[in-house]
Design an enzyme around this catalytic site. Structure first.
Site: not given
Ligand code: LLP
Length: 403
Positions: A265, A333
């Protein structure tokens, strides 16, 4: 500039706060990750949670990626972006009955099951619908991802997945069910991971289990190693390259001979986006530091408030003169509504445009209407051209569900 388009001109036309994405960068990053794994059969399932704006998801599909959905809503985003059900994997620690019915009747490529109870529920629903559900079992390998505790998911203390022993027992006992086909194993140890070990260990946990299962006569189709590859938010931050990521994972997966699924992602979308925001006020603090108060806040970019995350902040048209020490803060706020603490910026004036970097992942999608702030617009740049791909929310949009 974003590609050959002027950020100032776009902000002038569309207003701020504004998320801007580079189409070229989005597509180049999918291609780069795909190329890193070219030596082994694999599918990139873009993690829609990182950025679910349809125009972004469609670019992923145009580059040949598949989809990873984490809710019924994300399954719908995937379908509307044009993915076929057999190109979608579905993860999620608390899938509802309705979400499971949808996933099973659509015939998704795999439902990543998180618990023995969920496996039983999937089996029962598939039986009731006279179909066979394709399931992958999520393993919790008890690995420390080394990232922020809020986004580490692979240790025993976290709510995700089953222990390897539990997963083994589940797969063995479910291998003969008529309405359940165990097609793979799944692991995701965390996000914003910057070293090889956690990613290698996560992959090893499911590769080892797959080998054991094969000797017992249970043959799977794929290994899904999740997402998690980090990016350098700070200019000098050490991270893994896509090639180093592949070099960590492939030797572990190769002996299984199973097709590899990745769920990236952040690595794809984060660096392809900026958040544009205008300075609305300047206020000098006691120690001489300046509060640069801008029109974007935690409602547009939650990461600094939620994880203490660091995002680069730059003036789009830097003025000459001595740099100032400042905190860049939003209008909400909450004291946590700080986009950047203890920063250095060129001299700024009210009305100046700032760019917050690497906001293409977990930016717009984590927005809220707190303080009844309408959500920002989103623009896709393509060369010298650009278009609004998500219009700015209006007050009427916000209030239309109030009865
Ligand atoms: N697959 C699963 C099962 C996941 O839970 C996630 C992310 C991904 C793939 C993708 O991961 P990435 O390649 O993006 O690291 N809001 C947080 C990140 C939460 C990620 C949750 N799961 C932030 O802003 O850092």
């Amino acid at each position: 500039m974003c590609e050959e388009a002027s950020l100032s001109a776009i902000a002038e036309a569309v207003g701020t706060p504004l998320h801007v994405y580079s189409r070229g960068e989005l597509r180049a990053r999918v291609r780069a990750l795909d190329a890193a794994f070219a030596a082994y059969p694999h599918d990139l399932h873009y993690a829609i949670k990182a950025n679910a704006t349809l125009a972004v998801v469609r670019e992923m599909r145009a580059e040949g990626a598949h989809a990873d959905a984490n809710s019924g809503g994300e399954i719908d985003v995937a379908l509307r972006a044009g993915f076929r059900p057999d190109q979608i994997v579905f993860t999620g620690v608390g899938k509802t009955h309705e979400e499971l019915v949808r996933a099973i009747t659509l015939g998704l490529k795999a439902i990543n099951a998180e618990s023995p109870g969920e496996m039983e529920r999937i089996d029962a629903i598939a039986r009731a619908h006279g179909t066979c559900a394709r399931v992958a079992v999520r393993v919790n390998p008890d690995v420390d991802a080394g990232s922020h505790p809020h986004i580490s998911t692979g240790s025993r203390a976290n709510k995700f997945g089953m222990t390897p022993a539990q997963a083994h027992a589940m797969v063995t006992s479910m291998a003969t069910r008529d309405h359940l086909k165990v097609v793979g194993l799944h692991v995701h140890v965390g996000s914003q991971i910057t070293s090889a070990d956690p990613l290698r260990q996560g992959a090893a946990a499911i590769a080892d289990l797959a080998m054991t299962l094969a000797t017992e006569g249970v043959h799977l189709e794929h290994l899904d190693v999740g997402g998690g590859l980090g990016i350098p938010y700070q200019p000098d931050q050490a991270v893994l390259s896509a090639d180093e990521y592949a070099a960590a994972v492939l030797p572990v997966v190769r002996p299984t001979g199973l097709r590899l699924i990745l769920e990236p992602g952040r690595w794809i979308t984060a660096p392809a986006g900026v958040l544009l925001t205008r300075v609305v006020d300047l206020k000098t603090q006691e120690e001489g530091r300046v509060f640069v108060i801008v029109d974007a806040g935690m409602t547009d970019l939650l990461r600094p408030a939620l994880y203490g995350a660091w995002h680069g902040i730059e003036a789009v048209e830097p003025r000459d003169g001595a740099h100032i020490a400042c905190d860049v803060v939003g209008p909400v706020c909450e004291t946590s509504d700080t986009l950047g603490k203890e920063r250095e910026l060129p001299p700024v004036e009210v009305g100046d445009l700032l760019a917050v970097r690497d906001t293409g992942a977990y930016g717009a999608i984590m927005a809220s209407n707190y303080n009844r702030r309408p959500m920002a617009a989103e623009v896709m740049v393509d060369g010298a051209g650009w278009r609004v791909v998500r219009r700015r929310q209006t007050v009427d949009d916000m209030l239309q569900w109030d009865v």
